[in-house]
Design an enzyme around this catalytic site. Structure first.
Site, PDB file in Angstrom:
ATOM      1  N   TYR A  23     -16.662   0.567 -47.016  1.00  0.00           N
ATOM      2  CA  TYR A  23     -17.459   1.759 -47.303  1.00  0.00           C
ATOM      3  C   TYR A  23     -16.764   2.665 -48.319  1.00  0.00           C
ATOM      4  O   TYR A  23     -17.412   3.441 -49.026  1.00  0.00           O
ATOM      5  CB  TYR A  23     -17.749   2.523 -46.015  1.00  0.00           C
ATOM      6  CG  TYR A  23     -18.684   1.764 -45.087  1.00  0.00           C
ATOM      7  CD1 TYR A  23     -20.019   1.583 -45.429  1.00  0.00           C
ATOM      8  CD2 TYR A  23     -18.225   1.211 -43.903  1.00  0.00           C
ATOM      9  CE1 TYR A  23     -20.875   0.874 -44.599  1.00  0.00           C
ATOM     10  CE2 TYR A  23     -19.067   0.502 -43.071  1.00  0.00           C
ATOM     11  CZ  TYR A  23     -20.391   0.334 -43.421  1.00  0.00           C
ATOM     12  OH  TYR A  23     -21.237  -0.371 -42.604  1.00  0.00           O
ATOM     13  N   HIS A  48     -21.255  -1.211 -33.525  1.00  0.00           N
ATOM     14  CA  HIS A  48     -21.504  -2.652 -33.525  1.00  0.00           C
ATOM     15  C   HIS A  48     -21.608  -3.279 -32.129  1.00  0.00           C
ATOM     16  O   HIS A  48     -20.880  -4.193 -31.776  1.00  0.00           O
ATOM     17  CB  HIS A  48     -20.426  -3.376 -34.348  1.00  0.00           C
ATOM     18  CG  HIS A  48     -20.334  -2.893 -35.765  1.00  0.00           C
ATOM     19  ND1 HIS A  48     -19.382  -3.320 -36.641  1.00  0.00           N
ATOM     20  CD2 HIS A  48     -21.086  -1.990 -36.457  1.00  0.00           C
ATOM     21  CE1 HIS A  48     -19.546  -2.708 -37.814  1.00  0.00           C
ATOM     22  NE2 HIS A  48     -20.583  -1.895 -37.720  1.00  0.00           N
ATOM     23  N   TYR A  98     -20.294 -17.921 -39.456  1.00  0.00           N
ATOM     24  CA  TYR A  98     -20.991 -17.214 -40.530  1.00  0.00           C
ATOM     25  C   TYR A  98     -20.052 -16.360 -41.385  1.00  0.00           C
ATOM     26  O   TYR A  98     -20.515 -15.654 -42.274  1.00  0.00           O
ATOM     27  CB  TYR A  98     -22.141 -16.401 -39.942  1.00  0.00           C
ATOM     28  CG  TYR A  98     -23.205 -17.313 -39.383  1.00  0.00           C
ATOM     29  CD1 TYR A  98     -24.196 -17.839 -40.195  1.00  0.00           C
ATOM     30  CD2 TYR A  98     -23.172 -17.716 -38.056  1.00  0.00           C
ATOM     31  CE1 TYR A  98     -25.135 -18.734 -39.704  1.00  0.00           C
ATOM     32  CE2 TYR A  98     -24.100 -18.601 -37.549  1.00  0.00           C
ATOM     33  CZ  TYR A  98     -25.088 -19.111 -38.380  1.00  0.00           C
ATOM     34  OH  TYR A  98     -26.011 -20.002 -37.892  1.00  0.00           O
ATOM     35  N   GLN A 127     -23.344   3.790 -31.350  1.00  0.00           N
ATOM     36  CA  GLN A 127     -24.485   2.889 -31.487  1.00  0.00           C
ATOM     37  C   GLN A 127     -24.859   2.210 -30.172  1.00  0.00           C
ATOM     38  O   GLN A 127     -25.810   1.431 -30.122  1.00  0.00           O
ATOM     39  CB  GLN A 127     -24.188   1.833 -32.552  1.00  0.00           C
ATOM     40  CG  GLN A 127     -23.975   2.410 -33.937  1.00  0.00           C
ATOM     41  CD  GLN A 127     -23.469   1.385 -34.940  1.00  0.00           C
ATOM     42  OE1 GLN A 127     -23.334   0.203 -34.640  1.00  0.00           O
ATOM     43  NE2 GLN A 127     -23.164   1.843 -36.144  1.00  0.00           N
TER      44      GLN A 127
END
Length: 372
Positions: free
Chosen positions: A268, A153, A257, A89
């Site tokens: 997953y 990520h 958070y 990514q």
């Protein structure tokens, strides 16, 4: 017969809302706004970030490391772009202009960089200037460490607030057990800097021993959307959950958070991460998706081109190939609509200088919505 008639009406309505095979010439309609999808920049690979220069031309980052200047219907490849770690990514990610770009000419980009400690790469924030078709005055403002060969990520989005501070996101790089909750480590955070890369002394962990002083929030998973609210000036962001639990959050100084202590998602594989979705001291999301939509790109609708959508929030969906249009009541989501359905994997969505909605689609093009 009556049931068949009702079903026929429903089927006709549904097909009219989702039929988009000919994106350039099919007019679509939501409950409140008709529009047409127009292709603007063709034959792109993975257009990650986009922004507009004052003359109306576009700068487009391609994840593979190319920076494209789209001007007068021509794609010009910019030279002297820093080498990117194009893996998984990672690659050339977001791009944003300084709020005073006309005066200072600064352009900001995030990208996966091989510089620094360890093999592989990690997310960096840089600024530069554009002279002709080449980047100049390149400065690295922040580089996360250590590098890793993990492919997931990296984040990353960039946004300026009304006071000129720059915020950018870095994902937790797949190391959820160590990075997001540890303020001495990079990853799984929102960072805040002055526009020259120096660290504001009022950052929440500036005086904490061994802390990464640029951190503004922590406990994030992989934020790939960030936008400034046009009225309040608050920075909103969204982030990927695992399987379920994508979140919309508002950036708050020093907030945790929760990843991976609390989540609305599961692994997953379907196994449980935690049975807790809330906990004292952890900032709850203002909205979450189950199942995940894989959100990417984020913008508030502004201007007068879409009067029925003004003030609503746009979020791209990689997984389901549409743009989500969210109605807000203050900081509460009250309604969801799908627009630009079946357009493709939406990597970014932004408002252009012309007041139109632009949608960047992986493996395809950049489109815009023309009100009808």
């Amino acid at each position: 017969m009556k049931l068949k008639f009702i079903f026929a009406i429903f089927l006709t309505f549904s097909m009219s809302c989702i039929q988009q095979k000919k994106k350039n010439d099919v007019a679509l309609k939501t409950e409140s706004q008709s529009y047409k999808i127009e292709e603007v920049v063709k034959n792109l690979s993975n257009p990650w970030g986009m922004t507009w220069l004052p003359d109306g031309s576009m700068l487009i980052t391609e994840k593979d490391g190319r920076l494209i200047h789209f001007k007068d219907n021509e794609k010009i490849e910019i030279t002297n772009v820093p080498k990117v770690y194009n893996s998984g990514q990672g690659g050339l990610l977001d791009i944003e202009l300084h709020p005073n770009y006309k005066e200072n000419g600064w352009i900001y980009m995030t990208y996966a960089s091989e510089e620094g400690l360890g093999e592989g790469g990690h997310t960096a924030l840089m600024r530069c200037k554009l002279e002709g078709n080449s980047l100049t005055n390149i400065e690295t403002l922040y580089k996360a460490e250590p590098n890793t060969t993990a492919g997931q990520h990296f984040g990353s989005r960039i946004e300026f607030d009304n006071d000129g501070f720059i915020y950018f996101s870095i994902g937790e790089r797949g190391e959820r057990e160590v990075n997001p909750q540890d303020i001495t480590r990079d990853g799984g955070k929102i960072y805040r800097l002055n526009d020259d890369g120096s660290i504001p002394t009022d950052n929440p962990f500036y005086n904490e021993p061994n802390a990464k002083k640029a951190i503004y929030t922590y406990g994030n998973r992989n934020p790939q959307g960030m936008a400034k609210h046009p009225e309040t000036g608050k920075i909103w962001m969204h982030e990927h959950g695992p399987k379920g639990g994508d979140e919309i959050n508002i950036v708050k100084k020093g907030a945790n958070y929760g990843w991976p202590i609390v989540t609305y998602g599961v692994n997953y594989s379907g196994t449980e991460i935690t049975d807790e979705t809330t906990k004292p001291g952890i900032e709850p999301p203002i909205y979450y998706w189950v199942p995940s939509i894989a959100p990417c790109g984020m913008a508030f609708v502004t201007g007068n081109k879409y009067p029925q959508w003004n003030g609503k929030l746009l979020v791209g969906s990689l997984k389901f190939a549409y743009v989500e249009l969210l109605t807000l009541d203050g900081e509460k989501v009250t309604n969801r609509e799908k627009i630009a359905q079946d357009i493709g994997r939406v990597r970014n969505v932004k408002m252009g200088l012309d007041g139109l909605i632009y949608i960047a689609v992986e493996g395809q093009s950049i489109f815009r919505l023309i009100p009808q």
